[in-house]
Scaffold this motif. Sequence first.
Motif, PDB file in Angstrom:
ATOM      1  N   ARG A 275       0.844  -1.205   0.000  1.00 17.50           N
ATOM      2  CA  ARG A 275       0.000   0.000   0.000  1.00 17.50           C
ATOM      3  C   ARG A 275       0.876   1.251   0.000  1.00 17.50           C
ATOM      4  O   ARG A 275       0.607   2.210  -0.737  1.00 17.50           O
ATOM      5  CB  ARG A 275      -0.928  -0.021   1.221  1.00 17.50           C
ATOM      6  CG  ARG A 275      -1.984   1.068   1.174  1.00 17.50           C
ATOM      7  CD  ARG A 275      -3.127   0.772   2.170  1.00 17.50           C
ATOM      8  NE  ARG A 275      -4.176   1.789   2.066  1.00 17.50           N
ATOM      9  CZ  ARG A 275      -4.138   2.960   2.669  1.00 17.50           C
ATOM     10  NH1 ARG A 275      -3.113   3.275   3.437  1.00 17.50           N
ATOM     11  NH2 ARG A 275      -5.130   3.821   2.518  1.00 17.50           N
TER      12      ARG A 275
ATOM     13  N   THR B 104      -5.561   7.795  -2.380  1.00 20.25           N
ATOM     14  CA  THR B 104      -5.955   6.774  -1.413  1.00 20.25           C
ATOM     15  C   THR B 104      -7.174   6.000  -1.919  1.00 20.25           C
ATOM     16  O   THR B 104      -7.229   4.769  -1.838  1.00 20.25           O
ATOM     17  CB  THR B 104      -6.300   7.441  -0.063  1.00 20.25           C
ATOM     18  OG1 THR B 104      -5.217   8.281   0.302  1.00 20.25           O
ATOM     19  CG2 THR B 104      -6.535   6.409   1.009  1.00 20.25           C
ATOM     20  N   ARG B 105      -8.141   6.734  -2.437  1.00 20.79           N
ATOM     21  CA  ARG B 105      -9.361   6.104  -2.947  1.00 20.79           C
ATOM     22  C   ARG B 105      -9.040   5.114  -4.071  1.00 20.79           C
ATOM     23  O   ARG B 105      -9.524   3.983  -4.086  1.00 20.79           O
ATOM     24  CB  ARG B 105     -10.278   7.219  -3.466  1.00 20.79           C
ATOM     25  CG  ARG B 105     -11.631   6.798  -3.952  1.00 20.79           C
ATOM     26  CD  ARG B 105     -12.490   8.036  -4.257  1.00 20.79           C
ATOM     27  NE  ARG B 105     -11.848   8.946  -5.207  1.00 20.79           N
ATOM     28  CZ  ARG B 105     -11.838   8.770  -6.525  1.00 20.79           C
ATOM     29  NH1 ARG B 105     -12.425   7.713  -7.046  1.00 20.79           N
ATOM     30  NH2 ARG B 105     -11.238   9.629  -7.318  1.00 20.79           N
TER      31      ARG B 105
ATOM     32  N   ASP C   8      -7.004   2.042  -2.743  1.00 19.53           N
ATOM     33  CA  ASP C   8      -7.829   1.126  -1.950  1.00 19.53           C
ATOM     34  C   ASP C   8      -8.836   0.390  -2.830  1.00 19.53           C
ATOM     35  O   ASP C   8      -9.179  -0.763  -2.552  1.00 19.53           O
ATOM     36  CB  ASP C   8      -8.502   1.879  -0.802  1.00 19.53           C
ATOM     37  CG  ASP C   8      -7.491   2.243   0.292  1.00 19.53           C
ATOM     38  OD1 ASP C   8      -6.421   1.590   0.334  1.00 19.53           O
ATOM     39  OD2 ASP C   8      -7.737   3.165   1.077  1.00 19.53           O
TER      40      ASP C   8
ATOM     41  N   ALA D  49      -8.792  -3.690  -2.942  1.00 19.02           N
ATOM     42  CA  ALA D  49     -10.009  -4.437  -2.605  1.00 19.02           C
ATOM     43  C   ALA D  49     -10.216  -5.627  -3.529  1.00 19.02           C
ATOM     44  O   ALA D  49     -10.875  -6.596  -3.151  1.00 19.02           O
ATOM     45  CB  ALA D  49     -11.231  -3.515  -2.658  1.00 19.02           C
TER      46      ALA D  49
END
Lengths: 207, 207
Positions: free
Chosen positions: B88, B185-186, B189, B193
């Motif tokens: 990440r 970040t969006r 992520d 996912a």
Amino acid sequence: MKNQRDKKPAPRPGGRSSRVKDAVFGAVETLMAENPAAIPSIGEVAARAGVNPTSLYRRWGDASVLATEVAIERLTTEFPMPDTGTLRGDLLGWATNAIRRSLKGKKNLALLRILATTVQGDDAARAGRLNAIMRRGQELQALLERAKARGEPTPYMSDVLEIVLAPIYLRALFFTPMDDAGDVTRLVDRLLAIAPKQPMEKKKPRK
Amino acid sequence: MKNQRDKKPAPRPGGRSSRVKDAVFGAVETLMAENPAAIPSIGEVAARAGVNPTSLYRRWGDASVLATEVAIERLTTEFPMPDTGTLRGDLLGWATNAIRRSLKGKKNLALLRILATTVQGDDAARAGRLNAIMRRGQELQALLERAKARGEPTPYMSDVLEIVLAPIYLRALFFTPMDDAGDVTRLVDRLLAIAPKQPMEKKKPRK
């Protein structure tokens, strides 16, 4: 100075204003066909259309705004938004169109390139371009509103652009265009998997 | 004819070949700084670098291939791949770099534009460009391999490009560049996912 872009374009009643617009748009298309690598300048367009450049500056302000308006009008005419009765069908049709216009055909790729290559203008030119692009965005929004009215889970427009359109354009601009139905299906289903199951209350704020 | 692009570039032992390359790459950068809107022709680059154009055609084949190699080398030098110890963290750093180089700075946007605007070449030129771009892709693949070796759920590279890079470039090329950490970040992520929870067995085939 070419700084009157905030003015809305005059309404087009089919009179003189409309004839000027047709001549100007035709001149842009002819010049782009002759040299797809360059956005024609306001001066070149005015000379070809037989129109006073001053009126072009007043109405479009900037060559990139004019070229974008031509490109969006061509998109609207040649790739109308599908209306198949289901959101998935509409999105598959819309995404397939997006791939088609990114394929090798000179005219198609020139169209995509106009949209992508003219961002170097100043802030007013950017605003004028965005304004033109948003007209196409409103058609896409209407497609989504129809799905919402049918009670279908409906994604946000920003997610449609990010999840479906962006990969198609990335491939076309940097690699080789997508060309198979499998890619379209995969992207549309990735989008629909995160569509809110409840009808949207209001548009997601997006800066 | 400029059709010897299938040949691998010669190894660069720091000798004559390396000096030619430095002169040529420097000439490309100078010419692009003078006129960011245009890819300099092989002839212009040869004249500026004081090198015989024949050897440039032999080594790079096409102006767009040469410009892409310069752009990728600049990417590699100025935006090295992060190595933060977590996938990440690495992806957030990489995506932030992608946004930084799409920001308004003339040099940055010129770099993105080189990568995006030179696809109009023939198939051999496309292959040469892809070859250069894939060198950067290999660095990204190495970043993913490190995550896999640590046992982290690791996405496929094609999904990294589609889900994180494509929206960043769409915004930069067609609208206004993303600029806030929230977007990065969006997107990261959203990618994580769907990362396979098991380590990848092998690379997903991708045509």
